[in-house]
Design a protein around this motif. Sequence first.
Motif, PDB file in Angstrom:
ATOM      1  N   LYS A 262       1.015  -1.067   0.089  1.00 40.04           N
ATOM      2  CA  LYS A 262      -0.238   0.138   0.173  1.00 40.04           C
ATOM      3  C   LYS A 262       0.960   1.661   0.163  1.00 40.04           C
ATOM      4  CE  LYS A 262      -0.240   0.291   5.174  1.00 40.04           C
ATOM      5  NZ  LYS A 262       0.395  -1.336   5.059  1.00 40.04           N
ATOM      6  N   GLU A 263       0.081   2.190  -0.489  1.00 44.96           N
ATOM      7  CA  GLU A 263       0.735   3.514  -0.189  1.00 44.96           C
ATOM      8  C   GLU A 263       1.684   3.788   1.082  1.00 44.96           C
ATOM      9  OE1 GLU A 263      -0.505   6.406  -3.832  1.00 44.96           O
ATOM     10  OE2 GLU A 263      -1.460   6.863  -1.905  1.00 44.96           O
ATOM     11  N   GLY A 264       2.773   4.331   1.239  1.00 42.36           N
ATOM     12  CA  GLY A 264       3.627   4.621   2.199  1.00 42.36           C
ATOM     13  C   GLY A 264       4.701   3.732   3.296  1.00 42.36           C
ATOM     14  N   ASP A 265       4.503   2.254   2.259  1.00 42.62           N
ATOM     15  CA  ASP A 265       4.996   1.407   2.405  1.00 42.62           C
ATOM     16  C   ASP A 265       6.669   1.205   1.975  1.00 42.62           C
ATOM     17  OD1 ASP A 265       3.156  -0.118   3.870  1.00 42.62           O
ATOM     18  OD2 ASP A 265       2.637  -1.545   2.355  1.00 42.62           O
ATOM     19  N   ARG A 266       7.591   0.854   3.447  1.00 36.95           N
ATOM     20  CA  ARG A 266       9.024   0.990   2.827  1.00 36.95           C
ATOM     21  C   ARG A 266       8.885  -0.324   1.664  1.00 36.95           C
ATOM     22  NH1 ARG A 266      14.000  -1.582   3.649  1.00 36.95           N
ATOM     23  NH2 ARG A 266      16.168   0.112   3.722  1.00 36.95           N
ATOM     24  N   VAL A 267       9.794  -0.247   0.702  1.00 34.49           N
ATOM     25  CA  VAL A 267       9.707  -1.546  -0.530  1.00 34.49           C
ATOM     26  C   VAL A 267      11.333  -1.797  -0.940  1.00 34.49           C
ATOM     27  CG1 VAL A 267       8.340  -2.583  -2.457  1.00 34.49           C
ATOM     28  CG2 VAL A 267       7.177  -1.489  -1.241  1.00 34.49           C
ATOM     29  N   GLU A 268      11.953  -2.593  -0.465  1.00 34.00           N
ATOM     30  CA  GLU A 268      12.512  -2.895  -1.791  1.00 34.00           C
ATOM     31  C   GLU A 268      12.641  -3.798  -2.881  1.00 34.00           C
ATOM     32  OE1 GLU A 268      15.669  -4.638   0.391  1.00 34.00           O
ATOM     33  OE2 GLU A 268      16.041  -2.985   2.517  1.00 34.00           O
ATOM     34  N   ASN A 339      -1.074  -0.555  -4.158  1.00 34.61           N
ATOM     35  CA  ASN A 339      -2.868   0.093  -3.353  1.00 34.61           C
ATOM     36  C   ASN A 339      -2.413   1.010  -3.247  1.00 34.61           C
ATOM     37  OD1 ASN A 339      -3.854  -2.844  -4.861  1.00 34.61           O
ATOM     38  ND2 ASN A 339      -2.551  -4.002  -3.188  1.00 34.61           N
ATOM     39  N   TYR A 340      -3.953   2.116  -3.556  1.00 31.45           N
ATOM     40  CA  TYR A 340      -3.862   2.689  -2.788  1.00 31.45           C
ATOM     41  C   TYR A 340      -5.933   3.168  -2.638  1.00 31.45           C
ATOM     42  CZ  TYR A 340      -5.400   3.989  -7.248  1.00 31.45           C
ATOM     43  OH  TYR A 340      -6.013   4.335  -8.601  1.00 31.45           O
ATOM     44  N   VAL A 341      -6.205   4.287  -1.885  1.00 32.74           N
ATOM     45  CA  VAL A 341      -7.262   4.750  -1.181  1.00 32.74           C
ATOM     46  C   VAL A 341      -6.810   5.680  -1.628  1.00 32.74           C
ATOM     47  CG1 VAL A 341      -9.398   4.688  -0.276  1.00 32.74           C
ATOM     48  CG2 VAL A 341      -8.383   2.895  -0.207  1.00 32.74           C
ATOM     49  N   SER A 342      -7.446   6.769  -2.577  1.00 30.74           N
ATOM     50  CA  SER A 342      -7.677   8.364  -2.805  1.00 30.74           C
ATOM     51  C   SER A 342      -8.527   9.068  -2.855  1.00 30.74           C
ATOM     52  CB  SER A 342      -6.328   8.997  -2.960  1.00 30.74           C
ATOM     53  OG  SER A 342      -6.457   8.510  -4.677  1.00 30.74           O
ATOM     54  N   GLY A 400     -25.446  18.361  15.628  1.00 31.28           N
ATOM     55  CA  GLY A 400     -24.713  19.643  14.535  1.00 31.28           C
ATOM     56  C   GLY A 400     -22.675  18.593  14.835  1.00 31.28           C
ATOM     57  N   GLY A 401     -21.948  18.593  14.200  1.00 31.03           N
ATOM     58  CA  GLY A 401     -20.656  18.474  14.288  1.00 31.03           C
ATOM     59  C   GLY A 401     -19.875  17.853  13.002  1.00 31.03           C
ATOM     60  N   GLY A 402     -18.706  16.915  13.517  1.00 33.62           N
ATOM     61  CA  GLY A 402     -17.743  15.749  13.377  1.00 33.62           C
ATOM     62  C   GLY A 402     -18.554  14.938  12.512  1.00 33.62           C
ATOM     63  N   TYR A 403     -18.118  14.611  11.137  1.00 28.94           N
ATOM     64  CA  TYR A 403     -18.675  13.081  10.375  1.00 28.94           C
ATOM     65  C   TYR A 403     -17.603  12.405   9.495  1.00 28.94           C
ATOM     66  CZ  TYR A 403     -23.498  13.842  12.537  1.00 28.94           C
ATOM     67  OH  TYR A 403     -24.421  14.087  13.513  1.00 28.94           O
ATOM     68  N   LEU A 404     -17.069  11.246   9.798  1.00 28.60           N
ATOM     69  CA  LEU A 404     -15.800  11.025   9.557  1.00 28.60           C
ATOM     70  C   LEU A 404     -16.422   9.825   8.108  1.00 28.60           C
ATOM     71  CD1 LEU A 404     -13.142  10.921  12.212  1.00 28.60           C
ATOM     72  CD2 LEU A 404     -13.602  12.349  10.379  1.00 28.60           C
ATOM     73  N   CYS A 405     -16.279  10.139   7.121  1.00 26.68           N
ATOM     74  CA  CYS A 405     -16.161   9.198   6.070  1.00 26.68           C
ATOM     75  C   CYS A 405     -15.190   8.342   6.036  1.00 26.68           C
ATOM     76  CB  CYS A 405     -16.795   9.376   4.454  1.00 26.68           C
ATOM     77  SG  CYS A 405     -16.680   8.102   4.063  1.00 26.68           S
ATOM     78  N   VAL A 406     -14.723   6.932   6.776  1.00 24.45           N
ATOM     79  CA  VAL A 406     -13.799   6.002   6.575  1.00 24.45           C
ATOM     80  C   VAL A 406     -14.217   4.910   5.266  1.00 24.45           C
ATOM     81  CG1 VAL A 406     -12.608   3.524   7.668  1.00 24.45           C
ATOM     82  CG2 VAL A 406     -13.071   5.756   8.835  1.00 24.45           C
ATOM     83  N   ALA A 407     -13.339   4.923   4.210  1.00 24.88           N
ATOM     84  CA  ALA A 407     -13.180   4.164   3.009  1.00 24.88           C
ATOM     85  C   ALA A 407     -11.372   3.542   3.316  1.00 24.88           C
ATOM     86  CB  ALA A 407     -12.412   5.038   1.520  1.00 24.88           C
ATOM     87  N   VAL A 412      -6.494  -5.408   1.607  1.00 22.26           N
ATOM     88  CA  VAL A 412      -4.842  -4.811   2.624  1.00 22.26           C
ATOM     89  C   VAL A 412      -4.757  -3.969   3.545  1.00 22.26           C
ATOM     90  CG1 VAL A 412      -2.921  -2.909   0.912  1.00 22.26           C
ATOM     91  CG2 VAL A 412      -4.625  -4.054  -0.186  1.00 22.26           C
ATOM     92  N   PRO A 413      -4.399  -5.110   4.541  1.00 18.37           N
ATOM     93  CA  PRO A 413      -4.192  -4.364   6.003  1.00 18.37           C
ATOM     94  C   PRO A 413      -4.025  -3.173   5.919  1.00 18.37           C
ATOM     95  CG  PRO A 413      -3.852  -6.704   5.939  1.00 18.37           C
ATOM     96  CD  PRO A 413      -3.794  -6.345   4.451  1.00 18.37           C
ATOM     97  N   GLY A 414      -4.766  -2.186   6.839  1.00 18.61           N
ATOM     98  CA  GLY A 414      -4.519  -0.600   7.424  1.00 18.61           C
ATOM     99  C   GLY A 414      -4.596   0.358   6.359  1.00 18.61           C
ATOM    100  N   LEU A 415      -5.032  -0.087   5.001  1.00 20.22           N
ATOM    101  CA  LEU A 415      -4.731   0.896   3.461  1.00 20.22           C
ATOM    102  C   LEU A 415      -6.167   1.180   3.876  1.00 20.22           C
ATOM    103  CD1 LEU A 415      -4.434   2.057   1.139  1.00 20.22           C
ATOM    104  CD2 LEU A 415      -4.815   0.659   0.187  1.00 20.22           C
TER     105      LEU A 415
END
Length: 607
Positions: A262-268, A339-342, A400-407, A412-415
């Motif tokens: 996933k995006e952000g992983d350290r890859v070799e 892999n990515y989610v954006s 009223g207030g904040g609502y979070l949409c989580v995609a 892919v664990p953690g993505l």
Amino acid sequence: MDLTRLLCTLLLTACCCRHSAGVPDEAEPVREILEYKVGDNAHLNCDSSLPTDNLSHVDWFFKYKDQHIRIFQVRRGQGQADPGEYQHRLTLLDGANLSLSQVTPKDERTFICQVKAPGTHAREKYTQLHIYKAPKEPTIQASASGISVISQVPQEVATCTGEDGFPIPRVTWYKNRKPLKEEKNRVIISELRTKESSGLYTVRSTLWAQLEKEDKEALFYCELSYRLPGGDHMKESQEINVTVYYPMEKVWLEVIPNRLLKEGDRVELRCLSDGNPQPHFTLRKQDPTSLSWLELENVSEGVLVLEQAQRHHSGLYECLGLDFETGVEATDQQQLLVNYVSNVQVQPKAPVKSEGSSLKLNCSAESSQPVVFHWKREKTEETLKNGSVLHLTNLTREAGGGYLCVASVPKVPGLKHTQLVNVTINGSPWVMAKEERIWVRENEEVNLTCEVSGQPRPTISWSVNGTVHEHDKDFQTVLSTLTVQVIPDLLEKGAVCQASNSLGSNKTTIFLELVNLTTLTIPTEDTSSSQSTTTSSPSAKGNSTSTGDPVKKAGTKQESKGVVIVAVIVCILLLAVLGAVLYFLYKKGKMPCGRSGKQEMERNISI
């Protein structure tokens, strides 16, 4: 015939006469072999069959080449060492036996005990000393240059060294626990022996061999065989692996870690081959448009590190390996997918609604894999609903207030990515207040805080003069703090917090009361600091109308608390007095203890 018989008779008569006259025969010397370790004391025994009385002469010699060199003599039971190397190491024991102290390798020789008795020929006993010394633990050293399998002659594999042994230890080489023997043009073993000044030996054995690719995992070691009194012994060196060089046959490209990325992983991306040493590697990536190959930069020894992989790193990679020594070339390809989610979006982006209305929020995202959605409340992190759509009905100001949409991507664990949307509920100001008395001291400065929510953003004012500070607690809540000095007018009237917007107004009153220590009235607020602070808290529902409800004083409640405290103190004092009286009677002997005392008390009570 008669002449022959006569000659035989004469010969037999001569032999018989010789024996009867006591002519001695030549006697064979007695031989003995003794084994000792270096440093032991050796016992040199004369033959017990030899006469060693006071009339005998006993001489000890050691044999050097063809000479007998005397080292000790015994006369009339008294021993005397001859000058020389054994002068101070020999001691006479019982009879003509000797003790030789601290034997060394130089003492491995033949010693002779010679006895001469009056009227007899000298008789001798030969004693052969064998001296042994175990060598040190063998050391083994692999060849530093390594061995190439394409060489046509044996190359140096390793060297084994055994020090300070006697006699010379024997060296045996092993590969994978099997002994090695010399083989023409394949295995050669050379040996160098050195005799030290102490008489001990150091042996240095070198193994030369032609190795194959399969020998890259082989383990070599050497064994020293030696003897000590009583039997044979051996010592083994540690096992070593020798560097073997062999040409490359194939190349492969590894992606580390070996899982869905996933995006952000350290890859070799790592080029590898089955050759040793590794060949020269070239790592390149295919252009998805032109399908041409672009050589990559920042590649070290066939390794490309992506500290934070991004979607644009996805694509087809190729590793090219070239063995300069053999000219062999090989390649391998790997498809890399990051892999990515954006682009997580919520519609509408900043909804504004009135109380009692409904709202529909839609969430969408871009991803390389199937996406699942769920909704959370920002304040509590509570999951409200699974799915991309959230329906809110009969809205209240609490909604009223904040609502979070989580995609997120389950494969892919953690993505996952989140998007925040703030829902605004229009309404008149709402003052969160709780009925509470503020305990203060006269002339001190106090901070009075008023918390107000509402949309549009309310304007807050105070009924008394002082220093006012405002800040937004969140996008629809305002905190106003008034710093004011405690004066009689403030104690009498209190401070009124007034909030208003285009939809209405609301207010709350904060009352102050002096701390009075003489009435034992204990304040519920902490008065130890120089300033007192009150905050109208959302934990207690305040006024929800446009005009507001008055705040009642809690004097009766505080007075009841004071009465209870006075009663508790009086009880504690009475218990203390009673305890003191009982203790005084006990000390004066007026209060009996134990069984007899109990009986006496019972009698007094019955009387």
